[in-house]
Every structure is written in structure tokens, then in C-alpha cells.
Design a protein around this motif. Structure first.
Motif, mmCIF file in Angstrom:
data_model
loop_
_atom_site.group_PDB
_atom_site.id
_atom_site.type_symbol
_atom_site.label_atom_id
_atom_site.label_comp_id
_atom_site.label_asym_id
_atom_site.label_seq_id
_atom_site.Cartn_x
_atom_site.Cartn_y
_atom_site.Cartn_z
ATOM 1 N N PHE A 185 -1.364 14.930 19.838
ATOM 2 C CA PHE A 185 -2.428 13.988 20.172
ATOM 3 C C PHE A 185 -3.144 13.468 18.928
ATOM 4 O O PHE A 185 -4.128 12.736 19.043
ATOM 5 N N TYR A 186 -2.700 13.861 17.756
ATOM 6 C CA TYR A 186 -3.353 13.463 16.518
ATOM 7 C C TYR A 186 -2.285 13.083 15.487
ATOM 8 O O TYR A 186 -1.105 13.413 15.652
ATOM 9 N N LEU A 187 -2.679 12.401 14.454
ATOM 10 C CA LEU A 187 -1.734 11.971 13.430
ATOM 11 C C LEU A 187 -1.209 13.187 12.665
ATOM 12 O O LEU A 187 -1.949 14.133 12.420
ATOM 13 N N PRO A 188 0.066 13.166 12.277
ATOM 14 C CA PRO A 188 0.655 14.326 11.606
ATOM 15 C C PRO A 188 0.187 14.454 10.164
ATOM 16 O O PRO A 188 -0.381 13.515 9.601
ATOM 17 N N ASN A 189 0.421 15.622 9.582
ATOM 18 C CA ASN A 189 0.150 15.824 8.162
ATOM 19 C C ASN A 189 1.280 15.174 7.378
ATOM 20 O O ASN A 189 2.349 15.746 7.206
ATOM 21 N N LYS A 190 1.026 13.954 6.915
ATOM 22 C CA LYS A 190 2.091 13.196 6.266
ATOM 23 C C LYS A 190 2.514 13.808 4.932
ATOM 24 O O LYS A 190 3.653 13.652 4.512
ATOM 25 N N ASP A 191 1.592 14.506 4.276
ATOM 26 C CA ASP A 191 1.948 15.132 2.997
ATOM 27 C C ASP A 191 3.027 16.198 3.197
ATOM 28 O O ASP A 191 3.965 16.304 2.397
ATOM 29 N N SER B 203 1.161 6.646 11.515
ATOM 30 C CA SER B 203 1.773 7.736 12.270
ATOM 31 C C SER B 203 2.961 8.359 11.533
ATOM 32 O O SER B 203 3.592 9.282 12.044
ATOM 33 N N GLY B 204 3.259 7.847 10.329
ATOM 34 C CA GLY B 204 4.348 8.416 9.534
ATOM 35 C C GLY B 204 5.709 8.266 10.173
ATOM 36 O O GLY B 204 6.524 9.196 10.155
ATOM 37 N N LEU B 205 6.001 7.093 10.726
ATOM 38 C CA LEU B 205 7.254 6.897 11.461
ATOM 39 C C LEU B 205 8.471 7.232 10.601
ATOM 40 O O LEU B 205 9.374 7.939 11.046
ATOM 41 N N PHE B 206 8.522 6.718 9.387
ATOM 42 C CA PHE B 206 9.679 6.980 8.523
ATOM 43 C C PHE B 206 9.865 8.477 8.295
ATOM 44 O O PHE B 206 10.988 8.996 8.347
ATOM 45 N N LEU B 207 8.780 9.170 8.063
ATOM 46 C CA LEU B 207 8.847 10.608 7.796
ATOM 47 C C LEU B 207 9.299 11.370 9.037
ATOM 48 O O LEU B 207 10.110 12.302 8.949
ATOM 49 N N ARG B 208 8.814 10.949 10.195
ATOM 50 C CA ARG B 208 9.196 11.645 11.434
ATOM 51 C C ARG B 208 10.656 11.402 11.787
ATOM 52 O O ARG B 208 11.345 12.282 12.294
ATOM 53 N N LEU B 209 11.134 10.182 11.520
ATOM 54 C CA LEU B 209 12.543 9.881 11.783
ATOM 55 C C LEU B 209 13.447 10.576 10.764
ATOM 56 O O LEU B 209 14.593 10.921 11.068
ATOM 57 N N GLY B 210 12.927 10.769 9.552
ATOM 58 C CA GLY B 210 13.738 11.352 8.493
ATOM 59 C C GLY B 210 13.887 12.852 8.560
ATOM 60 O O GLY B 210 14.842 13.415 8.006
ATOM 61 N N LEU C 131 5.204 16.352 5.744
ATOM 62 C CA LEU C 131 6.444 15.665 6.120
ATOM 63 C C LEU C 131 7.085 15.005 4.898
ATOM 64 O O LEU C 131 8.306 15.063 4.714
ATOM 65 N N ARG C 132 6.243 14.387 4.064
ATOM 66 C CA ARG C 132 6.775 13.713 2.879
ATOM 67 C C ARG C 132 7.426 14.697 1.923
ATOM 68 O O ARG C 132 8.474 14.414 1.331
ATOM 69 N N GLU C 133 6.842 15.868 1.777
ATOM 70 C CA GLU C 133 7.423 16.891 0.906
ATOM 71 C C GLU C 133 8.790 17.321 1.420
ATOM 72 O O GLU C 133 9.727 17.533 0.641
ATOM 73 N N GLU C 134 8.913 17.413 2.752
ATOM 74 C CA GLU C 134 10.203 17.790 3.337
ATOM 75 C C GLU C 134 11.262 16.725 3.058
ATOM 76 O O GLU C 134 12.400 17.048 2.701
ATOM 77 N N ILE C 135 10.883 15.449 3.203
ATOM 78 C CA ILE C 135 11.833 14.366 2.933
ATOM 79 C C ILE C 135 12.180 14.312 1.449
ATOM 80 O O ILE C 135 13.355 14.150 1.072
ATOM 81 N N LYS D 230 0.820 -1.211 0.000
ATOM 82 C CA LYS D 230 0.000 0.000 0.000
ATOM 83 C C LYS D 230 0.858 1.266 0.000
ATOM 84 O O LYS D 230 0.365 2.346 -0.320
ATOM 85 N N VAL D 231 2.131 1.129 0.391
ATOM 86 C CA VAL D 231 3.040 2.276 0.437
ATOM 87 C C VAL D 231 3.567 2.520 -0.968
ATOM 88 O O VAL D 231 4.292 1.685 -1.523
ATOM 89 N N SER D 232 3.226 3.645 -1.555
ATOM 90 C CA SER D 232 3.576 3.906 -2.946
ATOM 91 C C SER D 232 5.045 4.257 -3.139
ATOM 92 O O SER D 232 5.648 3.912 -4.155
ATOM 93 N N ASP D 233 5.643 4.938 -2.166
ATOM 94 C CA ASP D 233 7.028 5.375 -2.305
ATOM 95 C C ASP D 233 7.980 4.218 -1.992
ATOM 96 O O ASP D 233 7.902 3.604 -0.926
#
Length: 341
Positions: free
Chosen positions: A317-323, A145-152, A325-329, A115-118
């Protein structure tokens, strides 16, 4: 006749048989799972190769899967729905080399990964699921929770690619940090009016989820850990021990913005643990102040010349905006942030 009363070694025999049976069941399940994954990969390969020799149109692929689903379902029953065949085909296209797929991953893990496109992001979750032995539920939670994006975030291109290729490698204090920490599992409704003591209690009540969010290597030691200096009592909100880094990790929770006094207090805690709690073989303790808000400039000045193992991190307390974070990575991977001289 009760043989347990006659033969004292019977319990040992019973225990040995039970352990052997349980081990055998696990091995049998793993063997079946390995064969299932291998079989699905081969089926996906046949479908893709057949498509490549036919009309290269979306309608063609859709019609092929519908026809296969009908015929295979008649022959074998469940397991060959159109959606499952779509996943089988996607498995082959995203994992063209079956040798790279770990035998520790079940088909349910594979379904979540495709399901992960990248590709870079998917590679990280694949590696990390194996390293930390994630259940399917844990894998889904870490993806959401976007773990990869948060770690990156905050890493350079080389570090991000290493993170994807090898998973999270922990060999220094900064490696355990996330940006931000996500406590969505507490299910605290907006507008998030909660006291620090309530937050601490909720995290301890959901300790398994909290440990999963903290990451690999954390062992819970205690809450409101009391230390005494000159007959004055202080309490550290949460104390953990990190098995990989071999050190205490002290966590203080702040509902609002961190003040310079909070940083000074944590530095004092670190000094106390280094001198009073550490034993031979322990490394210097790590201090993490978790705050809902963070003034970067204040933190920079308040920690100037201070212990390099003291960190101020944010939580949500809520899920991050993964879009975002992904743009930053992706910006880092494109080299947009590199300085050209």
C-alpha cells in the motif's frame, strides 16, 4: 432560417469539419512540441560547448546560467529561468543525440526523464512512455513506484539490459508480473486494517489507476465472476482479458498470507476457464493471487507440478524502498550474482 431543418446532410458536414479541426489542432500541437524540443536541445548544446571552452568550474557554470537567464528573460520574457536553463543543459548532456528522442515525448516528459540519474533506468522510462503513450502524470507515477526496478527484480543481466533498451516486451505470462504490485493510489492509511471485499471495491473504484499498475494490454471483464460446478457457486474476485497474450487473467485478493487451499482454488478456476470460457483463439488463462504476505516455501510446494501459469505475487500500500531495489539491479548488472565455475 435553420439550415439543419432543410439540409439533412448538414450534420455529416458539421461532424467532418469538427474532426478535421480537432485533427489539425493535434498535428499543430505535435509540430510545435517537436520544434520546441529540438530548439531546447540545440540551446543546451550551445551552452555546453561554450562551457567546455571556458573555465571548468561549477561556479563558472552557475554564473553563466544566471547571466543567460537575466539577458534572455529581458529579451523574450518567460521560459528562460535559471532552473529551465539548467534543465535545457541537462537535456543535451543526457541525450547527446537528438535523433534518439521520440517525437511523441513532450518537453514536460523530457523534464521528468532527465531527473533519472541512472542511464539504464532512464532509457527504460523513455521507451515505455512511448510504447504505452503515458501522460506526464503517468510517467511520474511509474517513476515514483519504481516500475523499472520492480520489473527488473529476478531477471539476469541480459534481461535487465533488454528491458531498458526495448521497454517491457510481453510475449509470455511472466512478462506481465511485477514484484511487488503497488497500490499507493488507494491512499489507505496505516495500519492498513481492511477487508478483502473493501480492497476489491477500492481497486474497482480506482480502476484506471489499477489498470495502469497492471500494465499494458489489460481489459476489465468483471468482479465477483460467478462460476458453478456441481451446483456449487464460486466467485473469482477480478477477471481481466489480456489483449496481447490473448487470454483471461484471473486475480484473487488476499489480505493475509496465502494458504495452500487458495492456490488449489485458483488452479480450479484456471481449469474451468480453460474448458468453459475460452473460445477459439484464446490461450490458456493466467491466475494471479495477490497477497500482502507470501511464504515462498509454501508456494513452492503448493504449486509443485501444478499449472505453470499460476502465480503468487505480493502487493504493498506504499511506495517501495527504491534504494534497496536499485542495489539489487545494480548487483545484477555488475555481475555480482553470476556463478563462476
Amino acid at each position: 432560417m435553420n439550415i439543419q431543418n432543410i439540409e439533412p446532410k448538414y450534420e455529416i458536414l458539421l461532424d467532418t469539419i469538427c474532426k478535421t479541426y480537432e485533427t489539425g489542432k493535434i498535428k499543430a500541437f505535435n509540430a510545435v512540441n517537436t520544434e520546441l524540443v529540438q530548439t531546447y536541445w540545440e540551446i543546451g548544446k550551445y551552452i555546453v560547448e561554450f562551457e567546455q571552452n571556458g573555465a571548468k568550474k561549477a561556479e563558472y557554470g552557475k554564473a553563466l546560467l544566471e547571466q543567460l537567464s537575466r539577458d534572455l528573460s529581458i529579451k523574450y520574457g518567460k521560459g528562460f529561468s535559471r532552473s529551465n536553463l539548467f534543465q535545457i543543459r541537462a537535456f543535451y548532456t543526457k541525450f547527446p543525440k537528438i535523433q534518439t528522442v521520440s517525437g511523441k515525448l513532450s518537453w514536460s516528459h523530457i523534464v521528468e526523464l532527465i531527473k533519472v540519474s541512472d542511464d539504464t533506468e532512464r532509457e527504460f522510462y523513455e521507451k515505455q512512455a512511448v510504447i504505452e503513450n503515458w501522460s506526464v502524470r503517468e510517467l511520474k507515477r511509474q517513476k515514483d513506484s519504481g516500475l523499472f526496478l520492480r520489473l527488473g527484480v529476478g531477471k539476469d543481466k541480459k534481461e535487465v539490459l533488454t528491458l531498458a533498451k526495448s521497454g517491457q516486451i510481453i510475449d509470455k505470462p511472466k512478462d506481465i508480473l511485477k514484484n511487488p504490485y503497488i497500490f499507493e493510489f488507494l491512499k489507505i492509511p496505516e495500519p492498513y486494517h481492511i477487508a478483502e471485499t473493501q480492497l476489491e471495491s477500492l481497486l474497482c473504484d480506482n480502476l484506471q489507476s489499477f489498470l495502469l499498475e497492471l500494465g499494458r494490454g489489460f481489459t476489465f471483464v468483471g468482479r465477483q465472476y460467478k462460476i458453478t460446478l456441481n451446483n456449487i457457486h464460486y466467485k473469482v474476485d477480478l477477471v481481466f482479458y489480456h489483449r496481447i497474450l490473448r487470454c483471461f487473467v484471473l486475480i484473487d485478493l488476499k489480505i493475509n498470507e496465502v494458504r495452500h487451499q487458495d492456490i488449489g482454488q485458483m488452479n480450479m478456476y484456471l481449469g474451468y476457464f480453460a474448458n468453459e470460457e475460452n473460445i477459439e483463439g484464446d490461450n490458456p488463462p493466467i491466475g494471479i493471487i495477490l497477497s500482502k504476505e507470501k511464504d515462498e516455501l509454501l508456494v513452492e510446494y503448493a504449486t509443485y507440478g501444478m499449472n505453470s501459469q499460476l502465480f503468487v505475487q505480493q502487493y504493498q500500500f506504499y511506495l517501495p524502498n527504491k534504494d534497496e531495489l536499485r542495489e539489487e539491479i545494480e548487483s545484477v548488472l555488475r555481475g555480482d550474482n553470476e556463478i563462476i565455475i
